[in-house]
Motif scaffolding. Structure first.
Motif, short mmCIF file in Angstrom:
data_model
loop_
_atom_site.label_atom_id
_atom_site.label_comp_id
_atom_site.label_asym_id
_atom_site.label_seq_id
_atom_site.Cartn_x
_atom_site.Cartn_y
_atom_site.Cartn_z
N VAL A 10 0.83 -1.20 0.00
CA VAL A 10 0.00 0.00 0.00
C VAL A 10 0.87 1.26 0.00
N VAL A 11 1.90 1.29 0.83
CA VAL A 11 2.81 2.45 0.86
C VAL A 11 3.52 2.60 -0.48
N TYR A 12 3.92 1.49 -1.08
CA TYR A 12 4.60 1.51 -2.38
C TYR A 12 3.68 2.09 -3.46
N ILE A 13 2.43 1.69 -3.46
CA ILE A 13 1.48 2.20 -4.45
C ILE A 13 1.25 3.69 -4.25
N LEU A 14 1.14 4.13 -3.00
CA LEU A 14 0.96 5.57 -2.72
C LEU A 14 2.17 6.38 -3.17
N VAL A 15 3.37 5.86 -2.95
CA VAL A 15 4.59 6.54 -3.40
C VAL A 15 4.63 6.60 -4.93
N SER A 70 11.57 -0.07 -3.12
CA SER A 70 11.81 -1.15 -4.08
C SER A 70 12.86 -2.12 -3.54
N ILE A 71 13.94 -1.57 -3.02
CA ILE A 71 15.01 -2.42 -2.47
C ILE A 71 14.51 -3.15 -1.23
N LEU A 72 13.80 -2.45 -0.36
CA LEU A 72 13.27 -3.07 0.87
C LEU A 72 12.30 -4.20 0.54
#
Length: 78
Positions: A10-15, A70-72
């Motif tokens: 979810v955080v990735y999509i928001l970013v 992405s790396i995380l």
């Protein structure tokens, strides 16, 4: 582990959405050869554009967050 996967996704999509939005909100930097000459003069004389500078800074922040997430996600969510 499933909860971590959902939160990171979810955080990735928001970013990603934030990065796309800030890039699209920025104005064009040049308009052919005349834009290149004028852009060099603006950089040399230190002309600021206000909102464009803020959007550029926010874009950098989103880009760094995108790279870090992405790396995380690659490391944590194998």
């Amino acid at each position: 582990m499933q909860g971590l996967h959902i939160v990171l996704t979810v955080v990735y999509i928001l970013v990603c959405i934030g990065l796309i939005a800030t890039v699209l909100l920025q104005s064009g930097k040049s308009a052919g050869l005349s834009g290149t000459i004028a852009g060099g003069a603006e950089t040399f004389f230190g002309k600021k554009k206000g909102i464009d500078d803020k959007l550029a800074k926010i874009t950098e922040i989103f880009a760094v967050a995108f790279l870090a997430l992405s790396i995380l996600m690659m490391i944590v969510l194998k």
